[in-house]
Design an enzyme around this catalytic site. Structure first.
Site, PDB file in Angstrom:
ATOM      1  N   LYS A 172       0.703  -1.681  -0.139  1.00 24.53           N
ATOM      2  CA  LYS A 172      -0.571   0.303  -0.250  1.00 24.53           C
ATOM      3  C   LYS A 172       1.087   1.144  -0.144  1.00 24.53           C
ATOM      4  O   LYS A 172       1.385   1.358   1.017  1.00 24.53           O
ATOM      5  CB  LYS A 172      -0.738   0.251   0.934  1.00 24.53           C
ATOM      6  CG  LYS A 172      -1.848   1.264   1.055  1.00 24.53           C
ATOM      7  CD  LYS A 172      -2.328   1.691   2.679  1.00 24.53           C
ATOM      8  CE  LYS A 172      -1.679   3.189   2.918  1.00 24.53           C
ATOM      9  NZ  LYS A 172      -1.417   3.981   1.664  1.00 24.53           N
ATOM     10  N   GLU A 247      10.172   1.394  10.050  1.00 24.45           N
ATOM     11  CA  GLU A 247      11.543   2.129   9.522  1.00 24.45           C
ATOM     12  C   GLU A 247      10.875   3.527  10.023  1.00 24.45           C
ATOM     13  O   GLU A 247       9.787   4.368   8.972  1.00 24.45           O
ATOM     14  CB  GLU A 247      11.859   2.068   8.522  1.00 24.45           C
ATOM     15  CG  GLU A 247      12.601   0.420   7.703  1.00 24.45           C
ATOM     16  CD  GLU A 247      13.305   0.319   9.073  1.00 24.45           C
ATOM     17  OE1 GLU A 247      14.001   1.216   9.017  1.00 24.45           O
ATOM     18  OE2 GLU A 247      14.136  -1.346   8.823  1.00 24.45           O
ATOM     19  N   CYS A 281      14.326  10.694   4.971  1.00 26.84           N
ATOM     20  CA  CYS A 281      15.031  10.708   7.144  1.00 26.84           C
ATOM     21  C   CYS A 281      15.950  10.286   7.680  1.00 26.84           C
ATOM     22  O   CYS A 281      16.683  11.121   8.894  1.00 26.84           O
ATOM     23  CB  CYS A 281      14.237   8.939   7.014  1.00 26.84           C
ATOM     24  SG  CYS A 281      15.276   7.630   6.194  1.00 26.84           S
ATOM     25  N   GLU A 382      11.338  16.181  13.598  1.00 30.99           N
ATOM     26  CA  GLU A 382      11.017  15.828  12.185  1.00 30.99           C
ATOM     27  C   GLU A 382       9.889  17.304  11.400  1.00 30.99           C
ATOM     28  O   GLU A 382       9.471  17.875  11.564  1.00 30.99           O
ATOM     29  CB  GLU A 382      10.852  14.880  12.581  1.00 30.99           C
ATOM     30  CG  GLU A 382      11.353  14.439  10.723  1.00 30.99           C
ATOM     31  CD  GLU A 382      11.096  12.690  10.147  1.00 30.99           C
ATOM     32  OE1 GLU A 382       9.511  12.496  10.556  1.00 30.99           O
ATOM     33  OE2 GLU A 382      11.957  12.104   9.980  1.00 30.99           O
TER      34      GLU A 382
HETATM   35  P1  NAD Z   1       3.499   8.825   6.905  1.00 33.21           P
HETATM   36  O1  NAD Z   1       3.283   8.026   8.289  1.00 33.21           O
HETATM   37  O2  NAD Z   1       2.059   9.573   6.565  1.00 33.21           O
HETATM   38  O3  NAD Z   1       2.790   7.673   6.304  1.00 33.21           O
HETATM   39  C1  NAD Z   1       3.152   6.126   5.904  1.00 33.21           C
HETATM   40  C2  NAD Z   1       2.310   4.904   5.354  1.00 33.21           C
HETATM   41  O4  NAD Z   1       1.197   4.913   6.045  1.00 33.21           O
HETATM   42  C3  NAD Z   1       1.751   5.545   4.224  1.00 33.21           C
HETATM   43  O5  NAD Z   1       1.378   4.464   3.049  1.00 33.21           O
HETATM   44  C4  NAD Z   1      -0.043   5.694   4.866  1.00 33.21           C
HETATM   45  O6  NAD Z   1      -1.333   6.198   3.970  1.00 33.21           O
HETATM   46  C5  NAD Z   1       0.261   5.313   5.427  1.00 33.21           C
HETATM   47  N1  NAD Z   1      -0.821   5.113   6.943  1.00 33.21           N
HETATM   48  C6  NAD Z   1      -1.330   5.713   7.383  1.00 33.21           C
HETATM   49  N2  NAD Z   1      -1.752   5.857   9.092  1.00 33.21           N
HETATM   50  C7  NAD Z   1      -2.103   4.424   8.924  1.00 33.21           C
HETATM   51  C8  NAD Z   1      -2.850   3.857   9.340  1.00 33.21           C
HETATM   52  N3  NAD Z   1      -3.535   4.661  10.551  1.00 33.21           N
HETATM   53  N4  NAD Z   1      -2.712   2.304   9.863  1.00 33.21           N
HETATM   54  C9  NAD Z   1      -1.514   2.134   8.581  1.00 33.21           C
HETATM   55  N5  NAD Z   1      -1.489   2.785   7.444  1.00 33.21           N
HETATM   56  C10 NAD Z   1      -1.250   3.778   7.875  1.00 33.21           C
HETATM   57  O7  NAD Z   1       4.540   9.072   6.628  1.00 33.21           O
HETATM   58  P2  NAD Z   1       4.890  10.073   5.127  1.00 33.21           P
HETATM   59  O8  NAD Z   1       4.738  10.792   5.449  1.00 33.21           O
HETATM   60  O9  NAD Z   1       4.502   8.671   3.589  1.00 33.21           O
HETATM   61  O10 NAD Z   1       6.342   9.973   5.744  1.00 33.21           O
HETATM   62  C11 NAD Z   1       7.522  10.943   5.820  1.00 33.21           C
HETATM   63  C12 NAD Z   1       7.782   9.866   7.327  1.00 33.21           C
HETATM   64  O11 NAD Z   1       8.617   8.505   7.127  1.00 33.21           O
HETATM   65  C13 NAD Z   1       8.799  10.610   7.805  1.00 33.21           C
HETATM   66  O12 NAD Z   1       7.804  10.643   9.495  1.00 33.21           O
HETATM   67  C14 NAD Z   1       9.911   9.897   7.398  1.00 33.21           C
HETATM   68  O13 NAD Z   1      11.293  10.308   8.579  1.00 33.21           O
HETATM   69  C15 NAD Z   1       9.163   8.408   7.897  1.00 33.21           C
HETATM   70  N6  NAD Z   1      10.739   7.947   6.663  1.00 33.21           N
HETATM   71  C16 NAD Z   1      10.869   7.403   7.490  1.00 33.21           C
HETATM   72  C17 NAD Z   1      12.243   6.669   6.719  1.00 33.21           C
HETATM   73  C18 NAD Z   1      13.032   5.511   7.743  1.00 33.21           C
HETATM   74  O14 NAD Z   1      13.867   4.740   7.329  1.00 33.21           O
HETATM   75  N7  NAD Z   1      13.792   5.363   8.843  1.00 33.21           N
HETATM   76  C19 NAD Z   1      12.218   6.496   5.291  1.00 33.21           C
HETATM   77  C20 NAD Z   1      11.629   7.356   4.830  1.00 33.21           C
HETATM   78  C21 NAD Z   1      10.352   7.892   5.296  1.00 33.21           C
END
Ligand code: NAD
Length: 480
Positions: A172, A247, A281, A382
């Protein structure tokens, strides 16, 4: 505008509700694609397809699984220009940067294909006349939930290891990066991957994502995203006890000591600060710079930031495009405002470009703050944007304690000519990865993953592959 479908069980389908949503080009605000708005019924369809396919895929010889993953890597390479074009119009990443990131996506596939062929079990000598061993087996059906910051790379990083280890998957992507995901599904459809082994569904996290994470037939959730979403997934998946590989966010310290090579530190850290508009990230979240080199380092960092060419991501001269959405720009701008309100000194940027055509897109100019203190919101949260936050420290400050004083623990770096000192300091940092005189230096061979609110488990490398396996005890008595 393109009309797209989801890929479930080897068929192109609409959402059962027949509802749709649209994605926009962040450089112009124009709508570019319409996609199915999947919900719990679609999650159920996709999970059942993955469960049905698990029986065959988990028993497919490793060499054959690896062959198909290499085939997918080759399809990505062959289509790299078209895929990069989509990442440019959907995500705003400059075309050449998108091509580089997509090359990493093929590397991830190729690494997993090769590494999975080395996976083995272990023999235990516990009893006489008995053979006891641990067999390494796939976990089952994996829900792979990805973020928008490097959209297709994130899908491939997870899918490669999950499939290589013999699992079946439902992917997803985030709603705003769904077009690249369904175009990737077209490559899966052209590969020899059997129907149902990898399914791609589109729709909101709160309904579709939540339904996947709480589905009783899902065995593992692999997710990259914010720590808040990670906590929601821990809660929703707890009802059926799933394996989790998460992650999450970071606020990564970069510590610059008096004997650091300042030119190199500013170049490497500046690259990771402004690459992908800071939406990485592992980018430096907090610079702790010793007072004796503070001004000299800031001059160099500002000079590096001034070299960033902000513009249309399709223009080859551009090195930094827009941020991904109007909402995300608003969040970055709120952070910038809070920095100014709390007394930090804005030495560069902090604004949007106002001249056409950039005024239509979701741009934020490269931004540098000095005079940041430990308690400010911009030092603690962040930002996930092109915003550098510099904190001055002196001989009387415990800089490691300052760096560790944060809920995140993703990564960090120490910049010094004294390697022993750098290693000693790094060992005290509460992070999943640290570098001396480098930052965010990654490859498929290198495990990646944070601790504390930055996540659970590792991605990439043999360690990341093992996350998608489990050990089963087998024992038999030698009779006769
Ligand atoms: P997000 O948490 O908003 O969304 C990530 C995914 O989770 C999306 O596909 C979203 O639709 C889904 N999601 C949202 N709510 C959910 C729920 N209740 N249940 C299941 N799935 C759900 O993150 P984002 O805004 O897409 O990405 C940015 C974030 O990702 C930043 O915090 C960044 O640090 C983190 N990130 C971390 C890494 C790492 O390797 N540690 C890498 C890239 C990004």
């Amino acid at each position: 505008m393109q009309d797209c479908k989801m890929w479930i069980g080897g068929a192109w389908v609409d959402a059962e509700s027949e509802r749709t949503f649209t994605v926009r080009n962040p450089a112009t605000g124009d709508e570019i694609a319409r996609l199915p708005q999947g919900g719990p019924a679609d999650a159920d369809r996709a999970v059942r397809a993955a469960r049905a396919a698990f029986v065959g895929w988990s028993k497919t010889p490793q060499a054959e699984r690896s062959r198909i993953l290499n085939q997918i890597a080759a399809l990505i390479r062959a289509e790299v220009d078209e895929l990069a074009r989509i990442e440019t119009i959907e995500h705003g990443m400059p075309f050449e940067s998108a091509k580089k990131v997509l090359t990493f996506a093929s590397h991830a596939m190729e690494f997993a294909a090769a590494a999975a062929r080395t996976l083995r079990g272990e023999v235990i000598r516990a009893f006489p006349n008995t053979v006891t061993y641990l067999e390494r087996e796939p976990v089952g059906v994996c829900a792979l939930i990805t973020p928008w910051n490097v959209p297709l790379f994130m899908i491939c990083a997870k899918l490669s290891t999950a499939l290589a280890a013999g699992n079946t998957c439902v992917v997803k992507p985030p709603s705003i990066s769904s077009l690249i995901a369904v175009r990737f599904a077209e490559l899966l459809a052209r590969s020899d991957l059997p129907p149902g082994v990898a399914n791609i569904v589109t729709g909101p996290g709160g309904s579709l994502g939540d339904a996947l994470c709480s589905h009783p037939m899902v065995d593992l959730v692999g997710m990259t995203g914010s720590s808040e979403t990670g906590k929601a997934i821990i809660a929703s998946s707890s009802r059926t006890i799933k394996r989790l590989v998460l992650e999450l966010g970071g606020k990564n310290p970069a510590i610059v000591l008096p004997d650091a090579d300042l030119d190199r530190a500013a170049e490497v850290l500046g690259h990771h600060q402004f690459f992908n508009s800071g939406m990485t990230c592992g980018s430096p979240g907090r610079y702790y710079v010793h007072e004796s080199v503070h001004d000299a380092f800031v001059d160099r960092l500002v000079a590096r930031a001034r070299k960033v060419v902000v513009g249309d991501p399709s223009d080859p001269a551009t090195t930094m495009g827009p941020v991904v959405s109007a909402e995300h720009r608003a969040s970055i701008e709120n952070h910038i405002r809070s920095g100014v309100d709390e007394g930090a000194r804005l030495v560069l940027g902090g604004e949007r470009p106002t001249a056409p055509p950039l005024d239509r897109g979701y741009y934020v100019l490269p931004t540098v703050f000095t005079g940041v203190t430990q308690t400010m919101q911009i030092a603690r949260e962040e930002i996930f944007g092109p915003v550098a936050c510099v904190i001055r420290f002196g001989d009387g400050d415990d800089v490691i304690a300052l760096a560790n004083d944060n809920v995140y623990g993703l990564c960090g770096s120490v910049w010094t000519a004294n390697l022993a000192k750098g290693l000693r300091m790094g060992a005290e940092l509460r992070v999943g990865s640290f570098w001396v005189n480098q930052h965010n230096h990654l490859a498929p061979e290198v495990p990646w993953g944070g601790i504390r609110e930055s996540g659970l488990g590792k991605e990439a490398s043999i360690e990341g592959l093992k996350e998608f396996t489990q050990m089963k005890l087998v024992s038999y008595e030698l009779i006769g």
